[in-house]
Write an enzyme that holds these catalytic residues in place. Structure first.
Site, PDB file in Angstrom:
ATOM      1  N   ASP A   8       0.857  -1.186   0.000  1.00  0.00           N
ATOM      2  CA  ASP A   8       0.000   0.000   0.000  1.00  0.00           C
ATOM      3  C   ASP A   8       0.891   1.233   0.000  1.00  0.00           C
ATOM      4  OD1 ASP A   8      -2.073  -1.745   0.134  1.00  0.00           O
ATOM      5  OD2 ASP A   8      -2.819  -1.114   2.096  1.00  0.00           O
ATOM      6  N   ASP A 129     -15.239  -2.777  -1.669  1.00  0.00           N
ATOM      7  CA  ASP A 129     -14.870  -2.524  -0.285  1.00  0.00           C
ATOM      8  C   ASP A 129     -16.156  -2.303   0.492  1.00  0.00           C
ATOM      9  OD1 ASP A 129     -12.299  -2.575  -1.301  1.00  0.00           O
ATOM     10  OD2 ASP A 129     -12.198  -0.400  -1.507  1.00  0.00           O
TER      11      ASP A 129
END
Length: 241
Positions: A8, A129
């Protein structure tokens, strides 16, 4: 089953967030390319990369770091975060990204996803998500009124390569994945599903592996790999069995 180690990106560094909060970032490596190379050396078959700044900005931000990762490893890379138009999709796939993950735009502009799948067969994934089962967008800052299942079903006939299902409430907390929710989603779809969020132990990976028949293609792991809760070699062995 595939293990996708996660890189990330925030401000050019490799970080992990807690529940998607940008102000709760822990830096694990200031060289994402070195981190990718370490994953490759350990035997990983894919790398999962997210441009966190891009997810919030709505456009690619950490391009230099992504390009450095692509130059450092000869592994397929899947990339998400801030990819909201065909130009960005074309750009990254031309640069060598194997698969792009479309999140917010999948909710906002599903026709764009369909067009991208036609232009780039097998190279488009949809990132769903979910917070409390409902789709969250704009870097998880906004929760919609659309359920994860409803959104996934919209793309059943679009040619999407995979659905990446993240439980935001588990992400970065090492609380265990919401496997029941992800497996229930996978069982309703013909599209392969990738588990993301909360993986904390080898037992979590064994539980995911045991549900492979539901349609689970792989699992994304981040924090547990970085802080040593999961040994990478053992993780690869568990998922290979």
């Amino acid at each position: 089953m595939i293990l996708f180690p996660a890189i990330d990106l925030k401000d050019g560094q490799c970080v992990r967030l807690r529940k998607g909060e940008m102000d709760q970032a822990t830096v694990f490596n200031d060289s994402p390319a070195d981190q990718a190379a370490a994953f490759a050396l350990a035997g990983c078959r894919w790398i999962h990369v997210v441009d966190l700044n891009g997810a919030f900005a709505g456009r690619p931000v950490n391009a230099p770091a992504v390009e450095a990762i692509l130059a450092a490893v000869d592994l397929p890379v899947q990339l998400g975060g801030g990819i909201r138009d065909l130009a960005a999709i074309d750009l990254w796939l031309d640069k060598g990204v194997r698969r792009v993950i479309l999140g917010t735009v999948a909710l906002r502009d599903p026709q764009l996803v369909r067009e991208a799948c036609k232009r780039h067969p097998g190279r488009i994934a949809v990132g769903i998500d979910a917070r409390g089962g409902m789709v969250a967008v704009e870097g998880w800052a906004e929760t919609s009124a659309v359920s994860a299942l409803d959104l996934a079903l919209r793309f059943e006939d679009a040619g999407v390569a995979a659905i990446v299902h993240t439980d935001i409430d588990r992400d970065g907390l090492l609380a265990g994945p919401n496997l029941d929710a992800t497996a229930a989603l996978a069982e309703r779809l013909t599209t392969p599903v990738i588990v993301s969020g909360g993986v904390a132990s080898l037992d979590d990976l064994r539980a995911i592996r045991a549900r492979a028949a539901a349609g689970l293609e792989g699992v994304i792991s981040g924090r547990a790999l970085y802080d040593g809760r999961i040994d990478l070699a053992e993780a690869l062995a568990v998922l290979a069995d």
